[in-house]
Design a protein around this motif. Sequence first.
Motif, PDB file in Angstrom:
ATOM      1  N   MET A  64       0.838  -1.202   0.000  1.00  0.00           N
ATOM      2  CA  MET A  64       0.000   0.000   0.000  1.00  0.00           C
ATOM      3  C   MET A  64       0.875   1.254   0.000  1.00  0.00           C
ATOM      4  O   MET A  64       0.588   2.222  -0.722  1.00  0.00           O
ATOM      5  CB  MET A  64      -0.909  -0.009   1.229  1.00  0.00           C
ATOM      6  CG  MET A  64      -1.950  -1.119   1.234  1.00  0.00           C
ATOM      7  SD  MET A  64      -3.359  -0.782   0.142  1.00  0.00           S
ATOM      8  CE  MET A  64      -4.202   0.466   1.101  1.00  0.00           C
ATOM      9  N   ALA A  65       1.939   1.243   0.808  1.00  0.00           N
ATOM     10  CA  ALA A  65       2.827   2.408   0.845  1.00  0.00           C
ATOM     11  C   ALA A  65       3.497   2.638  -0.509  1.00  0.00           C
ATOM     12  O   ALA A  65       3.619   3.773  -0.974  1.00  0.00           O
ATOM     13  CB  ALA A  65       3.883   2.223   1.940  1.00  0.00           C
ATOM     14  N   ALA A  66       3.909   1.552  -1.158  1.00  0.00           N
ATOM     15  CA  ALA A  66       4.524   1.681  -2.486  1.00  0.00           C
ATOM     16  C   ALA A  66       3.526   2.220  -3.497  1.00  0.00           C
ATOM     17  O   ALA A  66       3.866   3.039  -4.363  1.00  0.00           O
ATOM     18  CB  ALA A  66       5.068   0.325  -2.936  1.00  0.00           C
ATOM     19  N   GLY A  67       2.281   1.792  -3.403  1.00  0.00           N
ATOM     20  CA  GLY A  67       1.262   2.267  -4.323  1.00  0.00           C
ATOM     21  C   GLY A  67       0.978   3.750  -4.169  1.00  0.00           C
ATOM     22  O   GLY A  67       0.772   4.466  -5.154  1.00  0.00           O
ATOM     23  N   ARG A  68       0.972   4.215  -2.914  1.00  0.00           N
ATOM     24  CA  ARG A  68       0.706   5.635  -2.698  1.00  0.00           C
ATOM     25  C   ARG A  68       1.793   6.524  -3.287  1.00  0.00           C
ATOM     26  O   ARG A  68       1.568   7.711  -3.538  1.00  0.00           O
ATOM     27  CB  ARG A  68       0.529   5.911  -1.205  1.00  0.00           C
ATOM     28  CG  ARG A  68      -0.821   5.458  -0.661  1.00  0.00           C
ATOM     29  CD  ARG A  68      -1.036   5.939   0.764  1.00  0.00           C
ATOM     30  NE  ARG A  68      -0.223   5.202   1.712  1.00  0.00           N
ATOM     31  CZ  ARG A  68      -0.632   4.093   2.350  1.00  0.00           C
ATOM     32  NH1 ARG A  68      -1.842   3.599   2.122  1.00  0.00           N
ATOM     33  NH2 ARG A  68       0.160   3.482   3.207  1.00  0.00           N
ATOM     34  N   ARG A  69       2.981   5.965  -3.507  1.00  0.00           N
ATOM     35  CA  ARG A  69       4.070   6.756  -4.113  1.00  0.00           C
ATOM     36  C   ARG A  69       3.993   6.795  -5.633  1.00  0.00           C
ATOM     37  O   ARG A  69       4.719   7.557  -6.270  1.00  0.00           O
ATOM     38  CB  ARG A  69       5.422   6.196  -3.667  1.00  0.00           C
ATOM     39  CG  ARG A  69       5.725   6.402  -2.189  1.00  0.00           C
ATOM     40  CD  ARG A  69       7.188   6.115  -1.879  1.00  0.00           C
ATOM     41  NE  ARG A  69       7.533   4.708  -2.089  1.00  0.00           N
ATOM     42  CZ  ARG A  69       7.453   3.771  -1.142  1.00  0.00           C
ATOM     43  NH1 ARG A  69       7.021   4.091   0.070  1.00  0.00           N
ATOM     44  NH2 ARG A  69       7.798   2.517  -1.399  1.00  0.00           N
ATOM     45  N   LEU A  70       3.147   5.962  -6.222  1.00  0.00           N
ATOM     46  CA  LEU A  70       3.014   5.943  -7.679  1.00  0.00           C
ATOM     47  C   LEU A  70       2.107   7.090  -8.130  1.00  0.00           C
ATOM     48  O   LEU A  70       0.982   7.224  -7.644  1.00  0.00           O
ATOM     49  CB  LEU A  70       2.423   4.606  -8.145  1.00  0.00           C
ATOM     50  CG  LEU A  70       3.334   3.384  -8.061  1.00  0.00           C
ATOM     51  CD1 LEU A  70       2.539   2.124  -8.343  1.00  0.00           C
ATOM     52  CD2 LEU A  70       4.495   3.514  -9.042  1.00  0.00           C
ATOM     53  N   ARG A  71       2.602   7.875  -9.088  1.00  0.00           N
ATOM     54  CA  ARG A  71       1.815   8.995  -9.598  1.00  0.00           C
ATOM     55  C   ARG A  71       2.075   9.188 -11.090  1.00  0.00           C
ATOM     56  O   ARG A  71       3.086   8.769 -11.607  1.00  0.00           O
ATOM     57  CB  ARG A  71       2.170  10.298  -8.879  1.00  0.00           C
ATOM     58  CG  ARG A  71       1.677  10.416  -7.456  1.00  0.00           C
ATOM     59  CD  ARG A  71       1.769  11.864  -7.014  1.00  0.00           C
ATOM     60  NE  ARG A  71       1.347  12.072  -5.653  1.00  0.00           N
ATOM     61  CZ  ARG A  71       1.039  13.246  -5.132  1.00  0.00           C
ATOM     62  NH1 ARG A  71       1.125  14.323  -5.892  1.00  0.00           N
ATOM     63  NH2 ARG A  71       0.669  13.377  -3.885  1.00  0.00           N
ATOM     64  N   GLY A  72       1.141   9.873 -11.717  1.00  0.00           N
ATOM     65  CA  GLY A  72       1.343  10.343 -13.081  1.00  0.00           C
ATOM     66  C   GLY A  72       1.722   9.249 -14.057  1.00  0.00           C
ATOM     67  O   GLY A  72       1.200   8.128 -14.038  1.00  0.00           O
ATOM     68  N   ALA A  73       2.670   9.589 -14.928  1.00  0.00           N
ATOM     69  CA  ALA A  73       3.074   8.659 -15.978  1.00  0.00           C
ATOM     70  C   ALA A  73       3.735   7.404 -15.401  1.00  0.00           C
ATOM     71  O   ALA A  73       3.654   6.326 -16.002  1.00  0.00           O
ATOM     72  CB  ALA A  73       4.029   9.357 -16.950  1.00  0.00           C
ATOM     73  N   ARG A  74       4.390   7.521 -14.238  1.00  0.00           N
ATOM     74  CA  ARG A  74       4.982   6.332 -13.614  1.00  0.00           C
ATOM     75  C   ARG A  74       3.898   5.338 -13.212  1.00  0.00           C
ATOM     76  O   ARG A  74       4.067   4.124 -13.351  1.00  0.00           O
ATOM     77  CB  ARG A  74       5.797   6.743 -12.387  1.00  0.00           C
ATOM     78  CG  ARG A  74       7.085   7.490 -12.732  1.00  0.00           C
ATOM     79  CD  ARG A  74       7.812   7.929 -11.474  1.00  0.00           C
ATOM     80  NE  ARG A  74       8.179   6.788 -10.653  1.00  0.00           N
ATOM     81  CZ  ARG A  74       8.538   6.875  -9.377  1.00  0.00           C
ATOM     82  NH1 ARG A  74       8.538   8.047  -8.774  1.00  0.00           N
ATOM     83  NH2 ARG A  74       8.890   5.801  -8.704  1.00  0.00           N
ATOM     84  N   LEU A  75       2.785   5.843 -12.706  1.00  0.00           N
ATOM     85  CA  LEU A  75       1.675   4.963 -12.344  1.00  0.00           C
ATOM     86  C   LEU A  75       1.101   4.283 -13.585  1.00  0.00           C
ATOM     87  O   LEU A  75       0.837   3.074 -13.582  1.00  0.00           O
ATOM     88  CB  LEU A  75       0.584   5.773 -11.638  1.00  0.00           C
ATOM     89  CG  LEU A  75      -0.742   5.048 -11.381  1.00  0.00           C
ATOM     90  CD1 LEU A  75      -0.546   3.780 -10.564  1.00  0.00           C
ATOM     91  CD2 LEU A  75      -1.735   5.992 -10.704  1.00  0.00           C
TER      92      LEU A  75
END
Length: 802
Positions: free
Chosen positions: A691-702
Amino acid sequence: MGRERELSRLRTLLRSSRLLTLTGPGGVGKTRLALELAGTVRGSRAGRAQWVELDSLHDGELLPQALAAALGVRERGGRTGIEALVHALGSRTTLIVLDNCEHLADACAQLAATLLARCPRLRILATSRETLRVPGEVVFRVGELSLSPAGEELDTAELLRSEAVRLFLARARTSDAAFALGPGDARTVAEICRRLDGLPLAIELAAGRAGSLSLPGILRGLDDQLSLLTDGSRTGPGRHRELAAAIDWSHRLLDPLEAVVFRRLSVLGGGFDTEGAAAVCADGVEGDDGRDRDGSRNGDRDVRGAEVGRRDDVAPRGPHPTVRPEQVVRVVCALEAKSLIVRVRGEEQRGAARFRQLSAIRAYGMDRLAEAGELPDTWDRALDWLAGKSAEALGPGAFADLTEEPLGQEQEILAAAVTYSAARSDRRHIPLAIALARLLYRQEQLTAARTLLSGVLERVQDREDRGAALALAARSACLQDDHAAALAFAQEAVDVGRAGQQPARLANALDALAAARLCRGEFSDAVAVFAECLDVVRTLGRPLDLALCRHHLAWAMLQTGTTAQAERLMQECLPELAERAPLGQLTAALHTDGAIRLARGDLDGAERRFTEVLLKTPPGESFHALYPLEGLVIVAAERGDLQRSLRLYAAAAAIRQRIDTEPEAHWWGQVEAAVARVKERLPPAGAAAAMAAGRRLRGARLVAYALRGTEDGPAGRDSAYEGSPDGVGAAGHPPLTGRESAVAKLVAEGLTNQQIAAHLGLSKSTVAGHLDRVRDKWGVRSRTQIAVRVADQAAGRPESGL
C-alpha cells in the motif's frame, strides 16, 4: 528583463512566509514577476503552483467558486465552496497564485485567512495594487525597471545597463526586425524610458511604435500626451499618469478601423480567438473600409515621422468605419504588434491562437466603447454569437448535457453575457444560462450550476428550455448525492418532455431520470427507464445518440447481473462510439465493456479494455483514469498478483482523495471486496508495504506500472536503453544524449514542458525540441509511451511493445 535581484529576494521570502503579496501600480510588472517566481517552485517547499486570474471576476461572493474552478476542485460528498477547497487542499503542499486582487481585496483577504488557517501546507502568492492586510502577510513592493541617470553624458554601453532601455530595445526589435540604434538613439531611448518612469507596460506600448514612428517622433508624441493629461503639471501621481498616458497615446495613434476593433474587443473578457473577434467586432455588412470619400486613408501618417492626418484629443463620436468580418484578423494582428493585445501562450496546441487585452488596457477600451455609444450594439453581437455557438452544439441530438461544450474556452465572456442579459430581461438569457450551467456541471461546480438553474426555472416560459434545465438540475443533484431532489427534477423533466413535441428532449429527460434511479440504487427501475429511452432514441435516426443510450442501458444491466444482454449492447455500440464519441464518452464505454468481461470471467479481455482506457486518457489526474485502474486491481486480485493489486488500489485511492471524487457504490463494492480478499492472503507487513509503495506511484509512472504485463507492456525485445553511454538509448535506435535522457525521465515523473524547462533551466521551446528527438529516436508518439520506456529501464525490464 532584469529583475534578477527581485527574484532572488522573492524566492527567499516565499520559503519563509505563507502569504506573500506583490504590490505596485498598474503596469509595473507584478503579474510577470509572479509568473516567473511561480515557475521556479518545482521541488521547493512551496509545492506546485496553481495560477488563478481574478481580473474578470467582479463579485467577491463568487470568489470561492472561482478559485475551485481554477484549481479543478469538484464538489462532492455534500462539500461546497470553502469546505470543498479545504478538503481538496488539505495537507497538500501547494502554492496558489492570486493575480489582480485589488478589486476584490476584502474577499481575497477573508478567503486567504481561512485557507491558510485550515490548510497547514498551503502558501499564497498574491498580486495587488494594495495590500490584503491579513495577519502574517509579507508585502513586497515591485518597483519600476532601472533607469540610466538623468543629466549625465553616458556612452551607449552605459545606457544599455538600464533594464528599461534593454526592455524597450527588445520590444522594438519584435515590432520591427530591422530596428537598430543609430548615432544618439540610445540617449533618446533612455529619455523615453525616463518619461515613462520605467513602467514595463508603458515602455512596451511605446516600443511597439518603433515600426511606424521614429524615436524622436515617439518621444514627441509621448511628451505631448503627458502634458495633455496633466495640464502641463509634472507633480501629479506619476506612475498612474505615465501608464494612462502610454495607453491613451497608443490608442490615439490607431487608424479609425483599428480604434473601432480595439474598443469592441474589450467586451471579450477571458480572451478570444479570431472567430470570436470577428463575430463581436464586425458590423456584418458591406460598407466603409476606413477611407474618406476621396479614397485617402483617414489619419495617414509618415512611416517614420510626424503624422499628417487627423488626431483629435478623443475618439470621434460620429460615424465610424464599417468593420467587415474579413478585416478583423488583419486588425487583430496589428493590435498585437502594437502591444494593445497579447497572445495567450500555450493555447496553440488546443486549436486556433487566442489573444487577450491586459486588464488596464481592457478597462480603457471599455471606457472608449461606452464613450462611442457602441456598448449596447457590441453586446448584442456578442450575445448572438454565444447563443449561436450554444445552439449549434445542441443540434438535433438528445444528450446535450453529455457532449462536448464548444463554449468551454469562452466561459468568462459567457458568464458576463448571462449577467448582462439577465439585467435586461433579454430573450437570449435562458439558453445562455443553461449553456453556462452545463459548463459548471462538467467542472463539478455543482452549487453554482444549481443556483444558476434555479434562476432559469423561475424565469423560463418555453417548455423545451424548462425541460432541459430540469434534466440538468437532476444530473447536478445526483452528483451532490441529493437523491430526493434529483428524482423530483427528473420526474418533472419527463412530464414536460411527454407534453412536448420533441422526442430528443424527452429522451434527455428519460436519461436523467434513469441516472437518478441509478444513484438511488434502484437498478431494475433504471433499466426500465433506459429501455424506454432507447425506444425513443431509435426514432431519431441519430447513430451516436443510439450508441450512447445503448451504453447507458448496458451499464445499468450490469448492475442487475444481466451480463449477456449487456455484452450484446456493448458490441452494438462500441464501433460507433469509437468513431464519433467524445473521448470521455468513449473511455467510459470501454470501461463498461471491461467490467462486463470481468463479470463474465474473461480476465484477459477485461485487462485489454482497462489498459486501452489508460492509453487513451489524457495525462494528469482525473476520474477517467480511476475506473480502469480499479478494474486492474480486480484483475490482479483474481490472478493472484497480490502485491500488484494492492499497489494499484492504493494509488487509485490516493488519486480519489486528491481530486475528491467518489466512485459509484456498486462498482466500489466490487473493488473493496477484491482488496479484502487480497489482504486476507498477505501478512499485514506485506500488505502495508504494498500500500505504501502504491501511494508513491503517480502520473506517468503509475500508468507505466499499470500497463506492465499486458499486451501493451513487455514484448520480449532487447532493453530499450542498452547501447547508450548513459543507459538511456533504445535498442535499434540512436542513443539519447544526456539532456534528452534527463527530459525523458522528467516526462516519466509527470512534469509538463513548462515544469521541465524550469527544472533544467531551459526554455520551453528547447524542451519541446528535445522531446521531438526522443520521439523520433524511440519511434513513439505519446508522453505515456516515453514514460513506459523509462519505467522499463528503471526496472531492468525489456523494451515495451508500445
